[in-house]
Design a protein around this motif. Structure first.
Motif, PDB file in Angstrom:
ATOM      1  N   ASP A 118       0.786  -0.992  -0.110  1.00  0.00           N
ATOM      2  CA  ASP A 118       0.024   0.000   0.034  1.00  0.00           C
ATOM      3  C   ASP A 118       0.739   1.323   0.037  1.00  0.00           C
ATOM      4  O   ASP A 118       1.125   1.779  -1.064  1.00  0.00           O
ATOM      5  CB  ASP A 118      -1.016  -0.042   1.132  1.00  0.00           C
TER       6      ASP A 118
ATOM      7  N   LYS B 224       2.319   5.837  -2.837  1.00  0.00           N
ATOM      8  CA  LYS B 224       1.056   5.157  -2.803  1.00  0.00           C
ATOM      9  C   LYS B 224       1.102   3.785  -3.889  1.00  0.00           C
ATOM     10  O   LYS B 224       1.537   4.389  -5.226  1.00  0.00           O
ATOM     11  CB  LYS B 224      -0.136   5.892  -2.945  1.00  0.00           C
TER      12      LYS B 224
ATOM     13  N   GLY C 241      -3.705  -0.360  -7.580  1.00  0.00           N
ATOM     14  CA  GLY C 241      -4.693   0.073  -8.911  1.00  0.00           C
ATOM     15  C   GLY C 241      -4.093  -0.070 -10.348  1.00  0.00           C
ATOM     16  O   GLY C 241      -3.375  -1.201 -10.457  1.00  0.00           O
TER      17      GLY C 241
ATOM     18  N   LEU D  67     -15.433   9.425 -12.725  1.00  0.00           N
ATOM     19  CA  LEU D  67     -15.437  10.279 -13.946  1.00  0.00           C
ATOM     20  C   LEU D  67     -16.448  11.700 -13.377  1.00  0.00           C
ATOM     21  O   LEU D  67     -16.076  12.815 -13.492  1.00  0.00           O
ATOM     22  CB  LEU D  67     -16.251   9.578 -15.057  1.00  0.00           C
TER      23      LEU D  67
ATOM     24  N   PHE E 257     -10.224  10.221  -5.869  1.00  0.00           N
ATOM     25  CA  PHE E 257     -10.352   8.737  -6.175  1.00  0.00           C
ATOM     26  C   PHE E 257      -9.259   7.830  -5.809  1.00  0.00           C
ATOM     27  O   PHE E 257      -9.387   6.425  -6.243  1.00  0.00           O
ATOM     28  CB  PHE E 257     -10.965   8.595  -7.717  1.00  0.00           C
ATOM     29  N   VAL E 258      -8.128   8.294  -4.883  1.00  0.00           N
ATOM     30  CA  VAL E 258      -7.287   7.525  -4.532  1.00  0.00           C
ATOM     31  C   VAL E 258      -7.389   7.372  -3.232  1.00  0.00           C
ATOM     32  O   VAL E 258      -7.328   8.342  -2.360  1.00  0.00           O
ATOM     33  CB  VAL E 258      -5.821   7.924  -4.798  1.00  0.00           C
ATOM     34  N   PHE E 259      -7.739   6.257  -2.560  1.00  0.00           N
ATOM     35  CA  PHE E 259      -7.780   5.987  -1.164  1.00  0.00           C
ATOM     36  C   PHE E 259      -6.556   6.056  -0.448  1.00  0.00           C
ATOM     37  O   PHE E 259      -5.624   5.139  -0.853  1.00  0.00           O
ATOM     38  CB  PHE E 259      -8.588   4.544  -0.874  1.00  0.00           C
TER      39      PHE E 259
ATOM     40  N   GLN F  88      -9.784  -2.476  -5.974  1.00  0.00           N
ATOM     41  CA  GLN F  88      -8.708  -2.332  -7.139  1.00  0.00           C
ATOM     42  C   GLN F  88      -9.025  -0.850  -7.725  1.00  0.00           C
ATOM     43  O   GLN F  88      -7.920  -0.005  -7.811  1.00  0.00           O
ATOM     44  CB  GLN F  88      -8.920  -3.428  -7.951  1.00  0.00           C
ATOM     45  N   ILE F  89     -10.302  -0.459  -8.101  1.00  0.00           N
ATOM     46  CA  ILE F  89     -10.351   0.751  -8.868  1.00  0.00           C
ATOM     47  C   ILE F  89     -10.204   1.763  -7.860  1.00  0.00           C
ATOM     48  O   ILE F  89      -9.430   2.811  -8.273  1.00  0.00           O
ATOM     49  CB  ILE F  89     -11.935   0.594  -9.126  1.00  0.00           C
TER      50      ILE F  89
ATOM     51  N   ARG G 151      -8.368   2.016  -5.406  1.00  0.00           N
ATOM     52  CA  ARG G 151      -6.994   1.631  -4.501  1.00  0.00           C
ATOM     53  C   ARG G 151      -7.219   1.740  -3.020  1.00  0.00           C
ATOM     54  O   ARG G 151      -6.294   2.039  -2.201  1.00  0.00           O
ATOM     55  CB  ARG G 151      -5.991   2.641  -4.778  1.00  0.00           C
TER      56      ARG G 151
ATOM     57  N   PRO H 180      -6.640  -0.241   0.158  1.00  0.00           N
ATOM     58  CA  PRO H 180      -5.969  -1.437   0.496  1.00  0.00           C
ATOM     59  C   PRO H 180      -6.571  -2.448   1.426  1.00  0.00           C
ATOM     60  O   PRO H 180      -6.006  -2.527   2.590  1.00  0.00           O
ATOM     61  CB  PRO H 180      -4.481  -0.747   1.038  1.00  0.00           C
TER      62      PRO H 180
END
Lengths: 598, 319
Positions: A246, A270, A273, B154, B165-167, B264-265, B267, B269
């Motif tokens: 991660d 990071k 993805g 989007l 949109f990125v965790f 996955q979309i 991210r 973890p």
């Protein structure tokens, strides 16, 4: 190169018969960095050249740069460079650990933990080419405050070569001998004269881990070392936290050994993805500063770039996508082995067929419509660094000539339009891994071949099978039980010695070596073997470069190997970020030099 | 009751063993090896790779590998990852909190939508509300999560630029700000999963309630003059919940397992992304660890569902 040569060369620059660039390049070949070469010129009264290995570091102070956010679509899973399978983990380790020297993009060495790059002039390289003496930087400290010294360097050699540790780096350390001369001098000894001496302790496999934290874990218990996941290095950024798979976090190291470096206060890497959304997060939304390895269609990248927030960085290296035509017969078994070395491919043994195959590959279309900026067409197998690039090879897409050549060689079209001669039909199995650009390339090639009366049967194998070393699987690329195959081979160092051993006869991939040999096309040439042996002992860099160029011409000229496109590294960064990238080293090889323009 | 539980647990042992044998064989038969990336790197001699394989025991026959895995498992050792060389148990534990938080929230959201909407729609069948709820439910579970996920990104991240949109697991903030940031980045994955699950469950709850609402005892209750809400809650919903409980209980392992595609979309973890990266890297110990945990959870929650039946319907007895 001795002092006289050097003086003569400086004289030639003064008279104008040698360009400053050529001078720098020649010195680079002996291991002198461009700054050092320019310094020499400056001493001789010639103004410093503009050719520099490193871009300028402008902040002029340490810290104050805020956070640096980096996105990897593959997540790192461990932080010990000696165990780093794959570039993701190497890069992650490189945030904390440093080697003695790293490779700049122009193929020159840059000292990092070394005080200077060994050369014959400073006594670092012995005249017989069998020892290298590294002078270490004084005052470098581990993040926990301990001093970095020669003991650490020697320890890394012992650690890397120990079979019980099972290090990925062992190839770089097991055939050399390393001794400590004094606290800040280390000598590397080779059994034979070694023109390429910059492997141990250099770049991705040369990162130095601290002896005081790993000495109790230098055996079968290497896995239990707490420092595998909590690294203590010498780098500009020190460890904060790490979640395998991660996020990796680091902060500025206030006692870094290079003054005024680094610029950023924190670094976050990071992982996870996919590549397209990684490109999006940098180029379109600007959530991240830098994204790694964007194997994305160029069309998409261009569209994302249009948002105006970031740019795509193309870093040219030596990786190359190429087609190989099997020299042996994959359809016949001899002594129970397909593609046995005693056989010859029934069609490809005719040079005319091979030449026609080369003429039928439309590299221009492949570059333009498939790879874009991520794959410039090339005629050479060995493309970089530029001093090893041959100028003798040309590529051409010419249907008429291919047809003419085949006609003249007696390959006649049958009723189905496929050419044949003496019962051998030009029908080939063409395999590669599953990967959209590769399948499209296959289609382009098939179409052209069809018009010359050659039928290509396309086969694609899942990458995890194709590139595995699974002895039981018939579809691996090292077995090459097909007529033709295509993939990318990587060139991890700025020196072609390891890269060019893929065509020597003693590396042929056979059952005897469990198909682990590097010569997969199974091509044999006495001349190539001889030249390769010569290059292994040739200490004159100019002569050595000529040998490699000759090797490239031999293999490409045989048409058993048909280069398709080069594969430069594709990265994305925000417009105001100034990363220092190199195709010969990890992405973070000089993370301390990265800064943000204001 | 205790006897019943003990018997069920004993029966579970052979089925878990069977599951582990199948998993292990399938993984061993699957092609590929964890050192694929080393294979194309010229700087790494083939014998180094062979050494690595040998040191991890990859060259042993399948049954030997299985037995050593099983013995280690019985001792409580889950093995260590080929790729990260860290213990599998640590990897799973590290990811459990995120997974439970995100996926758990999504399941709660799904329940919070499905129960009221499903029950209300069933008490007024073919009303406007029912029609709309039905249509939306159809749309909801017809759209796969990977598609809605991309649509959300989007819309909310790219065009509106409202949500990241990125965790990110570690947020540089404390107190309310931390909660705010956490909320902002969790909204999209939770919504994507919750709406999908909620849509499917709404349909299920509605039909379960409809089945019960026509029965005679409900009519009797109404004719006794009990208020409509009491009839619905006490006489209808309690009976209708039996099949719903089974469904929800069987869904519980997914809370721990994560949602592979969604994680996955965005991210996230979680365990789902751990599993997918392990599969891609042929990291057998991790795949075994994660899938085995799933198997145990499925068996366990089946049992929980059976026990809950007895509480909901006292006529069911355990023998």
């Amino acid at each position: 190169m001795n002092e006289d040569d050097l003086r003569q060369m400086i004289g030639r620059v003064q008279r104008g018969t040698l360009s400053r660039r050529g001078f720098v390049r020649r010195l680079a070949a002996v291991g002198l960095t461009a700054p050092m070469a320019t310094q020499l010129l400056a001493l001789a009264g010639i103004s410093p050249a503009s050719a520099q290995s490193l871009p300028a570091y402008r902040p002029g102070r340490r810290g104050g740069g805020g956070p640096l956010r980096i996105l990897y679509w593959q997540a790192s899973t461990l932080l010990n460079p000696h165990f780093a399978v794959g570039t993701t983990n190497q890069d992650a380790s490189r945030v904390f650990y440093e080697p003695l020297a790293g490779w700049a993009q122009d193929g020159t060495l840059v000292p990092i933990l070394a005080a200077e790059i060994p050369s014959t002039d400073n006594g670092g390289l012995s005249a017989d080419g069998r020892t290298v003496t590294w002078k270490l930087k004084r005052g470098a400290k581990w993040h926990d405050g301990q001093d970095f010294s020669a003991d650490d360097v020697v320890f890394n050699w012992e650690y890397g070569r120990n079979p019980a540790v099972a290090a990925v780096t062992s190839g770089s350390y097991r055939d050399v001998n390393v001794t400590k001369v004094d606290d800040f001098t280390v000598r590397v000894e080779f059994e034979r004269p070694q023109p390429f001496w910059a492997d141990a302790f250099v770049a991705s496999r040369g990162m130095i881990i601290p002896k005081h934290l790993f000495q109790n874990f230098a055996g079968a218990n290497s896995r239990d070392a707490p420092a595998n996941l909590r690294p203590v290095g010498t780098s500009p950024y020190r460890f904060v936290s790490f979640t395998p798979g991660d996020t990796l976090r680091a902060e500025l190291n206030p006692s870094y050994h290079m003054p005024e470096h680094p610029f950023f206060d924190t670094v976050e890497v990071k992982g996870g993805g996919d590549a397209v959304s990684a490109a999006r997060a940098v180029l379109q939304t600007g959530d991240f500063d830098y994204a790694w390895n964007l194997q994305v269609e160029d069309e998409i990248l261009k569209r994302l770039e249009a948002a105006g927030r970031g740019r795509v960085d193309i870093v040219e290296g030596g990786d190359i996508e190429f087609v190989m035509l099997n020299a042996t017969d994959p359809h016949r078994e001899v002594e129970g082995e397909r593609a046995h070395i005693s056989t010859q491919h029934p069609a490809f043994r005719d040079p005319a067929v091979r030449q026609a195959m080369s003429l039928l590959l439309d590299r221009n279309a492949i570059e333009q419509f498939i790879y874009g900026r991520g794959g410039p067409a090339t005629a050479n197998f060995l493309n970089n660094p530029p001093r090893f690039r041959s100028t003798n090879m040309r590529w051409e897409f010419n249907l008429n000539r291919a047809n003419e050549i085949l006609d003249r060689a007696g390959w006649v079209r049958g009723r189905d339009g496929i050419r044949a001669k003496d019962g051998v039909r030009l029908r080939f199995v063409y395999q590669t891994s599953v990967n959209t650009p590769r399948q499209r390339t296959q289609a382009v090639y098939k179409q052209a071949a069809q018009r010359a009366g050659i039928d290509l049967e396309l086969k694609s194998v899942v990458a995890s099978v194709f590139f595995s070393s699974d002895v039981a699987n018939p579809d691996t690329y090292t077995k090459f039980w097909a007529d033709m195959q295509m993939y990318t081979t990587t060139m991890p160092q700025a020196d072609p010695q390891l890269f060019m051993n893929q065509f020597v006869s003693w590396e042929i991939s056979t059952r005897a070596n469990s198909w682990q040999g590097r010569n997969i096309v199974r091509w044999r040439s006495e001349e190539y073997d001889r030249i390769f042996r010569e290059s292994e002992g040739e200490l004159d860099p100019v002569k050595r470069a000529a040998l490699f160029i000759r090797m490239n011409d031999l293999i490409v000229g045989s048409n058993h190997v048909i280069p398709v496109v080069g594969r430069p590294r594709v990265r994305a960064s925000l417009n105001n970020l100034r990363p220092v990238l190199s195709a010969w080293d990890n992405d973070f090889w000089l993370l301390g030099h990265w800064f943000r323009e204001t | 009751m205790t006897q019943y539980l003990v018997r069920r647990l004993i029966i579970a042992i052979p089925s878990l063993l069977g599951i582990s044998v199948i998993l292990f064989t399938v993984l061993a038969l699957a092609p590929g090896d964890p050192f694929e990336e080393l294979a194309t790197n010229p700087a790494i001699p083939p014998d180094v790779r062979a050494n690595l394989r040998a040191s991890l025991g990859l060259d042993d026959p399948i049954h030997v590998r299985y037995l050593s895995w099983l013995l280690a498992m019985l001792r409580g050792e889950w093995g260590f990852s080929f790729v990260s060389r860290s213990p599998v148990a640590d990897l799973i534990l590290q990811r459990l909190p995120t997974t439970i938080a995100v996926i758990g929230a999504a399941q709660l959201l799904a329940l919070a939508i499905a129960l009221p909407v499903g029950i209300y729609a069933a008490t007024r069948p073919y009303s406007i509300f029912d029609q709309i709820a039905n249509t939306l439910a159809f749309v909801g579970f017809s759209l796969p999560t990977f598609f809605t996920g991309l649509l959300f990104i989007l819309l909310f991240s790219i065009y509106l630029d409202w949500l990241p949109f990125v965790f990110r697991t570690q947020i540089d903030a404390t107190g309310w700000r931390w909660w705010w940031e956490q909320l902002r980045q969790s909204i999209m994955p939770v919504l994507v999963l919750g709406l999908f699950q909620g849509a499917a469950w709404t349909r299920f709850v509605r039909s379960a309630v409809l089945d019960v609402i026509r029965l005679d005892h409900v009519t009797t209750a109404r004719s006794k003059g009990i208020s409509e809400s009491a009839v619905t809650m006490r006489h209808v919903v309690r009976n209708a919940m039996i099949p719903v409980v089974t469904l929800v209980a069987l869904q519980m392992p997914a809370v721990f397992g994560g949602a592979i595609v969604t994680e996955q979309i965005f991210r996230v973890p979680g365990i789902g992304s751990l599993l997918i990266s392990a599969i891609l890297a042929n990291d057998t110990p991790v795949i075994m660890g994660v899938t085995f945990v799933f198997a145990c959870l499925v068996v366990f929650f089946n049992l929980v569902a059976d026990v809950l039946y007895g509480w909901l319907d006292p006529r069911i007895s355990y023998r």
